[in-house]
Design a protein around this motif. Structure first.
Motif, PDB file in Angstrom:
ATOM      1  N   THR A  21      16.204  39.106  83.234  1.00 13.36           N
ATOM      2  CA  THR A  21      17.345  39.655  82.521  1.00 13.36           C
ATOM      3  C   THR A  21      18.035  38.716  81.521  1.00 13.36           C
ATOM      4  O   THR A  21      18.157  37.398  82.031  1.00 13.36           O
ATOM      5  CB  THR A  21      18.345  40.082  83.211  1.00 13.36           C
ATOM      6  N   LEU A  22      17.678  38.745  80.284  1.00 15.41           N
ATOM      7  CA  LEU A  22      18.364  38.040  79.411  1.00 15.41           C
ATOM      8  C   LEU A  22      19.568  38.671  78.528  1.00 15.41           C
ATOM      9  O   LEU A  22      19.536  39.664  78.319  1.00 15.41           O
ATOM     10  CB  LEU A  22      17.296  37.738  78.117  1.00 15.41           C
ATOM     11  N   ARG A  23      20.481  37.870  78.444  1.00  9.48           N
ATOM     12  CA  ARG A  23      22.016  38.235  77.678  1.00  9.48           C
ATOM     13  C   ARG A  23      22.189  37.522  76.524  1.00  9.48           C
ATOM     14  O   ARG A  23      22.025  36.296  76.417  1.00  9.48           O
ATOM     15  CB  ARG A  23      22.948  38.262  78.671  1.00  9.48           C
ATOM     16  N   CYS A  24      22.980  38.139  75.765  1.00 14.69           N
ATOM     17  CA  CYS A  24      23.364  37.495  74.496  1.00 14.69           C
ATOM     18  C   CYS A  24      24.469  36.416  74.914  1.00 14.69           C
ATOM     19  O   CYS A  24      25.325  36.979  75.597  1.00 14.69           O
ATOM     20  CB  CYS A  24      23.973  38.321  73.457  1.00 14.69           C
ATOM     21  N   ILE A  33      18.431  42.292  77.652  1.00 14.70           N
ATOM     22  CA  ILE A  33      17.309  42.543  77.600  1.00 14.70           C
ATOM     23  C   ILE A  33      16.585  42.394  78.910  1.00 14.70           C
ATOM     24  O   ILE A  33      16.593  41.136  79.511  1.00 14.70           O
ATOM     25  CB  ILE A  33      16.381  41.785  76.641  1.00 14.70           C
ATOM     26  N   ARG A  34      15.794  43.293  79.669  1.00 15.12           N
ATOM     27  CA  ARG A  34      15.258  43.252  80.788  1.00 15.12           C
ATOM     28  C   ARG A  34      13.595  43.287  80.578  1.00 15.12           C
ATOM     29  O   ARG A  34      13.281  44.062  79.555  1.00 15.12           O
ATOM     30  CB  ARG A  34      15.648  44.050  81.839  1.00 15.12           C
ATOM     31  N   TYR A  35      12.980  42.216  80.954  1.00 12.50           N
ATOM     32  CA  TYR A  35      11.458  42.446  81.030  1.00 12.50           C
ATOM     33  C   TYR A  35      10.692  42.200  82.449  1.00 12.50           C
ATOM     34  O   TYR A  35      11.491  41.391  83.207  1.00 12.50           O
ATOM     35  CB  TYR A  35      11.054  41.689  79.752  1.00 12.50           C
ATOM     36  N   GLU A  44       9.072  34.646  75.389  1.00 11.46           N
ATOM     37  CA  GLU A  44       9.749  33.326  74.308  1.00 11.46           C
ATOM     38  C   GLU A  44      10.447  34.301  73.336  1.00 11.46           C
ATOM     39  O   GLU A  44      11.527  34.048  72.886  1.00 11.46           O
ATOM     40  CB  GLU A  44       8.619  32.441  73.905  1.00 11.46           C
ATOM     41  N   ARG A  45       9.665  35.180  72.649  1.00  8.15           N
ATOM     42  CA  ARG A  45      10.217  36.220  71.421  1.00  8.15           C
ATOM     43  C   ARG A  45      11.420  36.686  72.050  1.00  8.15           C
ATOM     44  O   ARG A  45      12.459  36.968  71.183  1.00  8.15           O
ATOM     45  CB  ARG A  45       9.244  37.126  71.096  1.00  8.15           C
ATOM     46  N   LEU A  46      11.505  37.309  73.339  1.00 11.79           N
ATOM     47  CA  LEU A  46      12.533  38.300  73.717  1.00 11.79           C
ATOM     48  C   LEU A  46      13.815  37.406  73.862  1.00 11.79           C
ATOM     49  O   LEU A  46      15.001  37.522  73.758  1.00 11.79           O
ATOM     50  CB  LEU A  46      12.225  38.806  75.184  1.00 11.79           C
ATOM     51  N   THR A  47      13.302  36.035  74.407  1.00  8.04           N
ATOM     52  CA  THR A  47      14.438  34.933  74.557  1.00  8.04           C
ATOM     53  C   THR A  47      15.465  34.703  73.322  1.00  8.04           C
ATOM     54  O   THR A  47      16.375  34.616  73.185  1.00  8.04           O
ATOM     55  CB  THR A  47      14.051  33.917  75.409  1.00  8.04           C
ATOM     56  N   ASP A  52      19.978  35.338  69.879  1.00  4.53           N
ATOM     57  CA  ASP A  52      20.349  35.225  68.315  1.00  4.53           C
ATOM     58  C   ASP A  52      21.324  36.373  67.900  1.00  4.53           C
ATOM     59  O   ASP A  52      20.722  37.502  67.606  1.00  4.53           O
ATOM     60  CB  ASP A  52      19.470  35.021  67.430  1.00  4.53           C
ATOM     61  N   HIS A  53      22.510  36.222  68.177  1.00  4.16           N
ATOM     62  CA  HIS A  53      23.440  37.518  68.060  1.00  4.16           C
ATOM     63  C   HIS A  53      23.513  37.976  66.600  1.00  4.16           C
ATOM     64  O   HIS A  53      23.727  39.302  66.436  1.00  4.16           O
ATOM     65  CB  HIS A  53      24.786  36.886  68.414  1.00  4.16           C
ATOM     66  N   THR A  54      23.002  37.209  65.642  1.00  2.00           N
ATOM     67  CA  THR A  54      22.974  37.686  64.232  1.00  2.00           C
ATOM     68  C   THR A  54      21.886  38.767  64.139  1.00  2.00           C
ATOM     69  O   THR A  54      21.865  39.479  63.092  1.00  2.00           O
ATOM     70  CB  THR A  54      23.087  36.534  63.150  1.00  2.00           C
ATOM     71  N   ARG A  55      21.050  38.735  64.979  1.00  2.00           N
ATOM     72  CA  ARG A  55      19.714  39.885  64.707  1.00  2.00           C
ATOM     73  C   ARG A  55      20.269  41.063  65.339  1.00  2.00           C
ATOM     74  O   ARG A  55      19.571  41.840  65.145  1.00  2.00           O
ATOM     75  CB  ARG A  55      18.626  39.057  65.550  1.00  2.00           C
TER      76      ARG A  55
END
Length: 59
Positions: A21-24, A33-35, A44-47, A52-55
């Motif tokens: 799990t990745l969090r902003c 985001i869970r993968y 790496e792309r998901l991380t 990047d909160h602006t995205r």
């Protein structure tokens, strides 16, 4: 406002099932985001996307 304890429990259960799990890092952002079973390049792309909160941020 997210519930930190509920989120941590949910993340721990996902980890036990093999998902990461990745969090902003933005304090009020609820993007998560869970993968599972992705290539290192995709991880790496998901991380980068999660960090990047602006995205993905609306505030």
């Amino acid at each position: 406002m997210p519930d930190p304890l509920r989120d941590r429990i949910s993340d721990a259960l996902a980890l036990l099932n093999g998902a990461r799990t990745l969090r902003c890092p933005f304090p009020t952002c609820t993007v998560r985001i869970r993968y599972r079973a992705v290539t290192p390049a995709e991880a790496e792309r998901l991380t980068a996307l999660a960090a990047d909160h602006t995205r993905h941020g609306t505030n």
